[in-house]
Design a protein around this motif. Sequence first.
Motif, PDB file in Angstrom:
ATOM      1  N   GLN A  98       0.826  -1.208   0.000  1.00 33.28           N
ATOM      2  CA  GLN A  98       0.000   0.000   0.000  1.00 33.28           C
ATOM      3  C   GLN A  98       0.861   1.261   0.000  1.00 33.28           C
ATOM      4  O   GLN A  98       0.567   2.230  -0.720  1.00 33.28           O
ATOM      5  N   ILE A  99       1.927   1.236   0.786  1.00 31.07           N
ATOM      6  CA  ILE A  99       2.818   2.396   0.847  1.00 31.07           C
ATOM      7  C   ILE A  99       3.518   2.612  -0.481  1.00 31.07           C
ATOM      8  O   ILE A  99       3.662   3.753  -0.953  1.00 31.07           O
ATOM      9  N   ARG A 100       3.951   1.536  -1.121  1.00 33.07           N
ATOM     10  CA  ARG A 100       4.600   1.672  -2.431  1.00 33.07           C
ATOM     11  C   ARG A 100       3.662   2.328  -3.441  1.00 33.07           C
ATOM     12  O   ARG A 100       4.086   3.180  -4.237  1.00 33.07           O
ATOM     13  N   GLU A 101       2.391   1.939  -3.401  1.00 35.50           N
ATOM     14  CA  GLU A 101       1.434   2.516  -4.342  1.00 35.50           C
ATOM     15  C   GLU A 101       1.234   3.998  -4.053  1.00 35.50           C
ATOM     16  O   GLU A 101       1.177   4.821  -4.978  1.00 35.50           O
ATOM     17  N   GLN A 102       1.155   4.358  -2.773  1.00 34.33           N
ATOM     18  CA  GLN A 102       1.015   5.766  -2.416  1.00 34.33           C
ATOM     19  C   GLN A 102       2.239   6.569  -2.861  1.00 34.33           C
ATOM     20  O   GLN A 102       2.112   7.681  -3.379  1.00 34.33           O
ATOM     21  N   LEU A 103       3.420   6.006  -2.664  1.00 37.14           N
ATOM     22  CA  LEU A 103       4.648   6.689  -3.076  1.00 37.14           C
ATOM     23  C   LEU A 103       4.721   6.849  -4.589  1.00 37.14           C
ATOM     24  O   LEU A 103       5.131   7.899  -5.087  1.00 37.14           O
ATOM     25  N   LYS A 104       4.322   5.812  -5.310  1.00 35.68           N
ATOM     26  CA  LYS A 104       4.331   5.888  -6.778  1.00 35.68           C
ATOM     27  C   LYS A 104       3.373   6.975  -7.266  1.00 35.68           C
ATOM     28  O   LYS A 104       3.690   7.723  -8.197  1.00 35.68           O
ATOM     29  N   ASP A 105       2.209   7.073  -6.622  1.00 34.69           N
ATOM     30  CA  ASP A 105       1.251   8.098  -7.021  1.00 34.69           C
ATOM     31  C   ASP A 105       1.809   9.497  -6.770  1.00 34.69           C
ATOM     32  O   ASP A 105       1.660  10.403  -7.599  1.00 34.69           O
ATOM     33  N   CYS A 106       2.457   9.668  -5.624  1.00 37.33           N
ATOM     34  CA  CYS A 106       3.056  10.973  -5.320  1.00 37.33           C
ATOM     35  C   CYS A 106       4.189  11.302  -6.284  1.00 37.33           C
ATOM     36  O   CYS A 106       4.334  12.437  -6.735  1.00 37.33           O
ATOM     37  N   ALA A 107       5.014  10.301  -6.576  1.00 35.06           N
ATOM     38  CA  ALA A 107       6.152  10.523  -7.479  1.00 35.06           C
ATOM     39  C   ALA A 107       5.690  10.851  -8.890  1.00 35.06           C
ATOM     40  O   ALA A 107       6.306  11.668  -9.580  1.00 35.06           O
ATOM     41  N   ALA A 108       4.578  10.226  -9.319  1.00 34.80           N
ATOM     42  CA  ALA A 108       4.079  10.456 -10.679  1.00 34.80           C
ATOM     43  C   ALA A 108       3.503  11.853 -10.827  1.00 34.80           C
ATOM     44  O   ALA A 108       3.599  12.473 -11.890  1.00 34.80           O
ATOM     45  N   GLY A 109       2.874  12.368  -9.771  1.00 27.57           N
ATOM     46  CA  GLY A 109       2.345  13.727  -9.804  1.00 27.57           C
ATOM     47  C   GLY A 109       1.221  13.928 -10.791  1.00 27.57           C
ATOM     48  O   GLY A 109       1.084  15.013 -11.371  1.00 27.57           O
ATOM     49  N   LEU A 110       0.413  12.904 -11.004  1.00 29.66           N
ATOM     50  CA  LEU A 110      -0.681  13.002 -11.963  1.00 29.66           C
ATOM     51  C   LEU A 110      -1.823  13.838 -11.385  1.00 29.66           C
ATOM     52  O   LEU A 110      -2.005  13.935 -10.174  1.00 29.66           O
ATOM     53  N   GLY A 111      -2.604  14.443 -12.285  1.00 31.32           N
ATOM     54  CA  GLY A 111      -3.753  15.218 -11.839  1.00 31.32           C
ATOM     55  C   GLY A 111      -3.393  16.645 -11.496  1.00 31.32           C
ATOM     56  O   GLY A 111      -2.280  17.107 -11.707  1.00 31.32           O
ATOM     57  N   GLY A 112      -4.377  17.361 -10.935  1.00 35.35           N
ATOM     58  CA  GLY A 112      -4.186  18.764 -10.609  1.00 35.35           C
ATOM     59  C   GLY A 112      -3.644  18.989  -9.224  1.00 35.35           C
ATOM     60  O   GLY A 112      -3.267  18.063  -8.504  1.00 35.35           O
ATOM     61  N   GLU A 113      -3.649  20.282  -8.797  1.00 31.39           N
ATOM     62  CA  GLU A 113      -3.078  20.669  -7.519  1.00 31.39           C
ATOM     63  C   GLU A 113      -3.838  20.063  -6.347  1.00 31.39           C
ATOM     64  O   GLU A 113      -3.243  19.630  -5.359  1.00 31.39           O
ATOM     65  N   VAL A 114      -5.171  20.021  -6.458  1.00 31.96           N
ATOM     66  CA  VAL A 114      -5.976  19.477  -5.373  1.00 31.96           C
ATOM     67  C   VAL A 114      -5.684  17.997  -5.176  1.00 31.96           C
ATOM     68  O   VAL A 114      -5.516  17.515  -4.053  1.00 31.96           O
ATOM     69  N   SER A 115      -5.574  17.262  -6.284  1.00 33.68           N
ATOM     70  CA  SER A 115      -5.267  15.832  -6.204  1.00 33.68           C
ATOM     71  C   SER A 115      -3.890  15.605  -5.578  1.00 33.68           C
ATOM     72  O   SER A 115      -3.711  14.712  -4.747  1.00 33.68           O
ATOM     73  N   ALA A 116      -2.933  16.431  -5.973  1.00 38.03           N
ATOM     74  CA  ALA A 116      -1.580  16.293  -5.428  1.00 38.03           C
ATOM     75  C   ALA A 116      -1.581  16.530  -3.924  1.00 38.03           C
ATOM     76  O   ALA A 116      -0.925  15.810  -3.166  1.00 38.03           O
ATOM     77  N   ARG A 117      -2.333  17.538  -3.475  1.00 39.19           N
ATOM     78  CA  ARG A 117      -2.395  17.839  -2.052  1.00 39.19           C
ATOM     79  C   ARG A 117      -3.043  16.697  -1.271  1.00 39.19           C
ATOM     80  O   ARG A 117      -2.592  16.323  -0.195  1.00 39.19           O
ATOM     81  N   GLN A 118      -4.080  16.119  -1.852  1.00 41.86           N
ATOM     82  CA  GLN A 118      -4.764  15.011  -1.189  1.00 41.86           C
ATOM     83  C   GLN A 118      -3.859  13.789  -1.077  1.00 41.86           C
ATOM     84  O   GLN A 118      -3.826  13.119  -0.042  1.00 41.86           O
ATOM     85  N   ARG A 119      -3.133  13.495  -2.153  1.00 41.78           N
ATOM     86  CA  ARG A 119      -2.206  12.352  -2.119  1.00 41.78           C
ATOM     87  C   ARG A 119      -1.122  12.564  -1.065  1.00 41.78           C
ATOM     88  O   ARG A 119      -0.788  11.653  -0.300  1.00 41.78           O
ATOM     89  N   ALA A 120      -0.544  13.787  -1.049  1.00 37.60           N
ATOM     90  CA  ALA A 120       0.515  14.072  -0.078  1.00 37.60           C
ATOM     91  C   ALA A 120      -0.019  13.982   1.350  1.00 37.60           C
ATOM     92  O   ALA A 120       0.655  13.473   2.248  1.00 37.60           O
TER      93      ALA A 120
END
Length: 462
Positions: free
Chosen positions: A33-55
């Motif tokens: 689960q952590i790897r998937e969260q890290l991959k999503d953060c590293a990819a930086g897909l989506g807009g600013e709101v999505s990035a903030r939610q992922r972080a």
Amino acid sequence: MSDGIVARGIKKVRKLLGEHSATGGLSERQSAQIREQLKDCAAGLGGEVSARQRAARLADTYLELDDVGRSAFLRIIATEFGPDPKAVEKAHTRYQEALGTDAQWAAESELRTALRSARLHILTQFNALAHGMKFVVDLRADLLRYLDKDAALRAFDREIETRLGAWFDVGFLELQRISWSSPAVLLEKLIEYEAVHEIRSWSDLKNRLDSDRRCYAFFHPRMPMEPLIFVEVALVEELADSVQALLDEHAPVFDAQRAKTAIFYSISNTQVGLRGVSFGNFLLKRVVDDLKRDFPRLATFATLSPIPTLRRWAEKNPEAWQQAFSEDMVQRVARHVGSKGVAINSAEDIRTLLADDAWVANTRLARALQPGLARLAARYLLLAKAGSRPYDPVARFHLGNGARIERINTLADNSANGLQQSFGLMVNYLYDPDAIETNLEAFSREGVVATSGAVRRSAQIS
């Protein structure tokens, strides 16, 4: 018993206990689960709101882990989100082939991009959060605790230190004076973070913020209630030789407008995660300018500083006692020990005597010990080295900022901590605005320690 039954038994036990993978403190499911969260953060897909939610989700995941889990979390980032070795090799080959041609600069840019790790992009994502900067600083504080046990984290630590050095460049920092009227939450932080002389009560703090005192701190705009480093200053007539006198809550308040000397008596770094990020020298320079503007009569700027590793060094170097205490000094000490004291026949006996802090209560004995202790401290500050630099960390800081060792003060800190660190000795480092740059240049280039004649004579160094 068949291998299949054994395997099923092991599987059942792992399911019940929560299987720990090679990452150390996380189950396989948590690690995935952590790897998937890290991959999503590293990819930086989506807009600013999505990035903030992922972080935010990733930060929450980290904060919910125990110490072992956090270590495993950081190891995943360190080992699985670095630069792609194949991409680096490919870009490096192209760069070598392009040297001396018009394609060299494009190849250099490609190589720089290949060397940029996904770890940096993950860290940057946290900046979108309200408390993201503080989160990254605290994350590094955790990382530092694990370094000695896990060498795989070292590259990540160097990377995050470099990034924090850029984020906390002195140009971004704000100098603020902290007073008794500052927000209570900030005053509580002073009590919590004071690292040199413990603040024992609110009345103690109020005394340190009175009209003849000043306290300044550096702040980052993204951490407005978190002082990064602060300095406490006493406005006095002349060089101070006792921290107990400076901290005396019952002493009369001095008329600050008559002050000729500013004594920096406590400098505290507050954020462990910013280790290696230096801004103490800029703080002192800014504070000097501020004080000179408010108090034109000030002519002397100096510290009353601890010597925190003197006793530890002296205990490891018994020959230093022979060099510090002459035969005359030994005999003078012996006369004041008393009939029930330890027999004093040599400098080694004095070393044994000082192992027990009871000597402080014997005024005549303490006075007889002072010349030898002052010489011990002088030789320590001038001669003891860690590599090519002074052994003492406080000396390294002030000498590295262009100060001069001005005076050694005996029984300047007779607290339990002061006696434990340095037999009660403290030192004044003088900041002479006309000599700072010269001192700094000589120290940086040749390791020359700027010293007053009195200290040099005490050390018996020609």
